[in-house]
Design an enzyme around this catalytic site. Structure first.
Site, PDB file in Angstrom:
ATOM      1  N   ARG A 235       0.822  -1.204   0.000  1.00 56.25           N
ATOM      2  CA  ARG A 235       0.000   0.000   0.000  1.00 56.25           C
ATOM      3  C   ARG A 235       0.865   1.267   0.000  1.00 56.25           C
ATOM      4  O   ARG A 235       2.083   1.209   0.164  1.00 56.25           O
ATOM      5  CB  ARG A 235      -0.948  -0.028   1.190  1.00 56.25           C
ATOM      6  CG  ARG A 235      -1.981  -1.130   1.120  1.00 56.25           C
ATOM      7  CD  ARG A 235      -2.735  -1.316   2.426  1.00 56.25           C
ATOM      8  NE  ARG A 235      -3.467  -0.107   2.790  1.00 56.25           N
ATOM      9  CZ  ARG A 235      -3.973   0.107   3.998  1.00 56.25           C
ATOM     10  NH1 ARG A 235      -3.805  -0.791   4.959  1.00 56.25           N
ATOM     11  NH2 ARG A 235      -4.645   1.219   4.257  1.00 56.25           N
TER      12      ARG A 235
ATOM     13  N   LYS B 151      -3.491  -8.328  10.056  1.00 53.17           N
ATOM     14  CA  LYS B 151      -4.808  -8.030  10.635  1.00 53.17           C
ATOM     15  C   LYS B 151      -5.799  -7.565   9.568  1.00 53.17           C
ATOM     16  O   LYS B 151      -7.011  -7.570   9.808  1.00 53.17           O
ATOM     17  CB  LYS B 151      -4.697  -6.996  11.746  1.00 53.17           C
ATOM     18  CG  LYS B 151      -4.412  -5.582  11.306  1.00 53.17           C
ATOM     19  CD  LYS B 151      -4.395  -4.640  12.486  1.00 53.17           C
ATOM     20  CE  LYS B 151      -4.120  -3.198  12.057  1.00 53.17           C
ATOM     21  NZ  LYS B 151      -5.144  -2.674  11.143  1.00 53.17           N
ATOM     22  N   ASP B 152      -5.284  -7.161   8.387  1.00 51.76           N
ATOM     23  CA  ASP B 152      -6.150  -6.722   7.296  1.00 51.76           C
ATOM     24  C   ASP B 152      -6.485  -7.828   6.310  1.00 51.76           C
ATOM     25  O   ASP B 152      -7.185  -7.587   5.322  1.00 51.76           O
ATOM     26  CB  ASP B 152      -5.495  -5.561   6.541  1.00 51.76           C
ATOM     27  CG  ASP B 152      -5.369  -4.306   7.390  1.00 51.76           C
ATOM     28  OD1 ASP B 152      -6.237  -4.102   8.259  1.00 51.76           O
ATOM     29  OD2 ASP B 152      -4.412  -3.541   7.185  1.00 51.76           O
TER      30      ASP B 152
ATOM     31  N   ARG C 266     -13.868  -3.890  16.356  1.00 48.29           N
ATOM     32  CA  ARG C 266     -13.332  -4.628  17.509  1.00 48.29           C
ATOM     33  C   ARG C 266     -13.018  -3.680  18.657  1.00 48.29           C
ATOM     34  O   ARG C 266     -13.345  -3.944  19.819  1.00 48.29           O
ATOM     35  CB  ARG C 266     -12.066  -5.381  17.080  1.00 48.29           C
ATOM     36  CG  ARG C 266     -11.252  -5.977  18.229  1.00 48.29           C
ATOM     37  CD  ARG C 266      -9.900  -6.464  17.746  1.00 48.29           C
ATOM     38  NE  ARG C 266      -9.085  -5.389  17.202  1.00 48.29           N
ATOM     39  CZ  ARG C 266      -8.298  -4.597  17.924  1.00 48.29           C
ATOM     40  NH1 ARG C 266      -8.231  -4.752  19.235  1.00 48.29           N
ATOM     41  NH2 ARG C 266      -7.578  -3.648  17.344  1.00 48.29           N
ATOM     42  N   ARG C 267     -12.365  -2.567  18.343  1.00 48.59           N
ATOM     43  CA  ARG C 267     -12.034  -1.597  19.385  1.00 48.59           C
ATOM     44  C   ARG C 267     -13.296  -0.946  19.937  1.00 48.59           C
ATOM     45  O   ARG C 267     -13.427  -0.742  21.150  1.00 48.59           O
ATOM     46  CB  ARG C 267     -11.092  -0.520  18.831  1.00 48.59           C
ATOM     47  CG  ARG C 267      -9.707  -1.037  18.458  1.00 48.59           C
ATOM     48  CD  ARG C 267      -8.789   0.118  18.117  1.00 48.59           C
ATOM     49  NE  ARG C 267      -7.486  -0.358  17.661  1.00 48.59           N
ATOM     50  CZ  ARG C 267      -7.003  -0.176  16.443  1.00 48.59           C
ATOM     51  NH1 ARG C 267      -7.726   0.471  15.535  1.00 48.59           N
ATOM     52  NH2 ARG C 267      -5.816  -0.628  16.110  1.00 48.59           N
TER      53      ARG C 267
ATOM     54  N   ARG D 267     -11.581   6.845  10.162  1.00 46.17           N
ATOM     55  CA  ARG D 267     -10.705   6.073   9.283  1.00 46.17           C
ATOM     56  C   ARG D 267      -9.594   6.938   8.703  1.00 46.17           C
ATOM     57  O   ARG D 267      -9.625   8.155   8.780  1.00 46.17           O
ATOM     58  CB  ARG D 267     -11.512   5.456   8.127  1.00 46.17           C
ATOM     59  CG  ARG D 267     -12.321   4.223   8.495  1.00 46.17           C
ATOM     60  CD  ARG D 267     -12.742   3.483   7.236  1.00 46.17           C
ATOM     61  NE  ARG D 267     -11.569   3.077   6.477  1.00 46.17           N
ATOM     62  CZ  ARG D 267     -11.452   3.229   5.151  1.00 46.17           C
ATOM     63  NH1 ARG D 267     -12.417   3.773   4.453  1.00 46.17           N
ATOM     64  NH2 ARG D 267     -10.360   2.826   4.526  1.00 46.17           N
ATOM     65  N   GLY D 268      -8.641   6.255   8.079  1.00 45.84           N
ATOM     66  CA  GLY D 268      -7.550   6.938   7.402  1.00 45.84           C
ATOM     67  C   GLY D 268      -6.210   6.364   7.804  1.00 45.84           C
ATOM     68  O   GLY D 268      -6.093   5.599   8.764  1.00 45.84           O
TER      69      GLY D 268
ATOM     70  N   ARG E 139      -4.478  10.752  10.146  1.00 48.99           N
ATOM     71  CA  ARG E 139      -5.422  10.698  11.266  1.00 48.99           C
ATOM     72  C   ARG E 139      -4.944  11.560  12.438  1.00 48.99           C
ATOM     73  O   ARG E 139      -5.730  12.240  13.095  1.00 48.99           O
ATOM     74  CB  ARG E 139      -5.618   9.244  11.731  1.00 48.99           C
ATOM     75  CG  ARG E 139      -6.842   8.595  11.114  1.00 48.99           C
ATOM     76  CD  ARG E 139      -7.219   7.330  11.836  1.00 48.99           C
ATOM     77  NE  ARG E 139      -6.512   6.167  11.340  1.00 48.99           N
ATOM     78  CZ  ARG E 139      -6.762   4.925  11.755  1.00 48.99           C
ATOM     79  NH1 ARG E 139      -7.677   4.705  12.683  1.00 48.99           N
ATOM     80  NH2 ARG E 139      -6.086   3.904  11.261  1.00 48.99           N
TER      81      ARG E 139
ATOM     82  N   CYS F  57     -16.173  -8.641   7.808  1.00 53.15           N
ATOM     83  CA  CYS F  57     -15.433  -7.413   8.136  1.00 53.15           C
ATOM     84  C   CYS F  57     -16.108  -6.599   9.221  1.00 53.15           C
ATOM     85  O   CYS F  57     -15.477  -5.769   9.863  1.00 53.15           O
ATOM     86  CB  CYS F  57     -15.258  -6.566   6.888  1.00 53.15           C
ATOM     87  SG  CYS F  57     -16.803  -5.840   6.309  1.00 53.15           S
TER      88      CYS F  57
END
Length: 338
Positions: free
Chosen positions: A34, A105-106, A158-159, A176-177, A182, A270
């Site tokens: 990415r 984790k993604d 999850r958080r 997000r970001g 962020r 997801c």
């Protein structure tokens, strides 16, 4: 590919360099990932590990913007975490890159990975704890300092579930970001009173000084695969597979096998607040915790089991079965968006 000549009598790495000089393509290896600061930091780890094995190995990083990076809304509306991998998988399939760097984790648990690919290496796991970050100049330093109604930003269901489980009075908002943008939004726009981010990710982009509080695993169970960089390649490229296997961390691979076996068995999507963490205890046993939450954290299932290090798959399956007996599937079904 260019390899700096090595005197075979002066370096223990010379046999590896000589072998891979013949086993790898005669050009620079292309490592895809990415475009974010964090993805580039992960790629740097991979490149440093590979060039430590084969000094002078030429590796080009190919940044790829993914659908998830372009879309600023809820990922579940477009198909979930798999969007972090879609374009990268295509580039690997088409031969535009030779290997791909992923944050584990993604990597989704309910979407089959292409059978032509293999995760040939997992790097040693980073710190998996989540961190609390406050805007610059904030009068707060801990989550417990925040008053009822305080706004907490996070991109992870999850958080959110675990924050609300302990502090249902908080206002948890989707935020997000990529990491650095962020933090800029946090400081400049004051949309939220605090962020919860991966502590290891902050450290990787040189922002560890922004961490006000690291949450213990009891306070915030990590995501499946948290803190692990995986390197994927085509199975048919045997030389590249062998090169990547040299930098593979065996203990991390064992932990990932247990965690992802649990995730696959649960078939979480997801939008499922699923958490889990495997580690090796002081007496050499594998310990695996698994948790499944409703979106508000009010309902959850918990399982914690142990097994021998060579039973990682069995341990993951057993914890998933234990969670299923505790109504995990119904909880997961209730988190789907309609």
């Amino acid at each position: 590919m260019t390899i700096v000549p090595i005197d075979s009598g002066s370096s223990p790495l010379a046999p590896a360099a000589a072998y891979f000089q013949n086993a790898l393509p005669k050009r620079a290896l292309r490592l895809g990932g990415r475009t974010s600061h964090l993805a580039r930091a992960y790629a740097r780890r991979v490149i440093d590990a590979l060039t430590a094995v084969v000094p002078g190995l030429e590796i080009d990083y190919v940044p790829i913007e993914t659908s998830a990076d372009r879309y600023k809304g809820d990922l579940s509306e477009l198909g979930g975490k798999g969007l972090f991998m879609k374009e990268i998988d295509k580039a690997l399939m088409m031969g535009q890159i030779d290997a791909a760097v992923h944050c584990m984790k993604d990597v989704p648990g309910d979407v089959p990975l292409p059978k032509e690919f293999v995760f040939a290496a997992y790097l040693e796991r980073d710190d998996v704890r989540d961190a609390v970050v406050f805007p610059e100049g904030s009068k707060y330093g801990l989550l417990s300092d925040l008053p009822p109604g305080a706004r907490i930003g996070t991109s992870a269901v999850r958080r959110k579930a675990q924050l609300l489980r302990r502090r249902p009075d908080l206002n948890v908002q989707r935020f997000r970001g990529n990491v650095v943008p962020r933090l800029t939004r946090l400081d400049e726009e004051q949309e939220v009173d605090a962020l919860v981010l991966a502590g290891g990710g902050l450290a990787k982009v040189g922002m560890e000084h922004r961490i006000s509080q690291l949450l213990s695993l009891d306070e915030m169970c990590p995501a499946i695969g948290a803190g692990v960089v995986g390197v994927q390649c085509r199975k048919a490229d045997t030389g590249i597979v062998e090169l990547l296997q040299v930098i593979d961390d065996a203990e991390t691979r064992t932990h990932i096998l247990a965690e992802r076996t649990m995730l696959h068995a649960l078939q979480g999507h997801c939008n499922s607040p699923i958490a889990g963490h495997c580690h090796t205890t002081d007496d050499g046993q594998l310990s695996l915790i698994g948790m499944v939450f409703s979106r508000d954290g009010a309902t959850f299932a918990y399982a914690h089991e142990w097994d021998a290090p060579d039973h990682a798959y069995e341990l993951g399956a057993f914890v998933a079965a234990s969670l299923t007996r505790k109504n995990a599937r119904s909880i997961i079904a209730g988190t789907r968006l309609h």
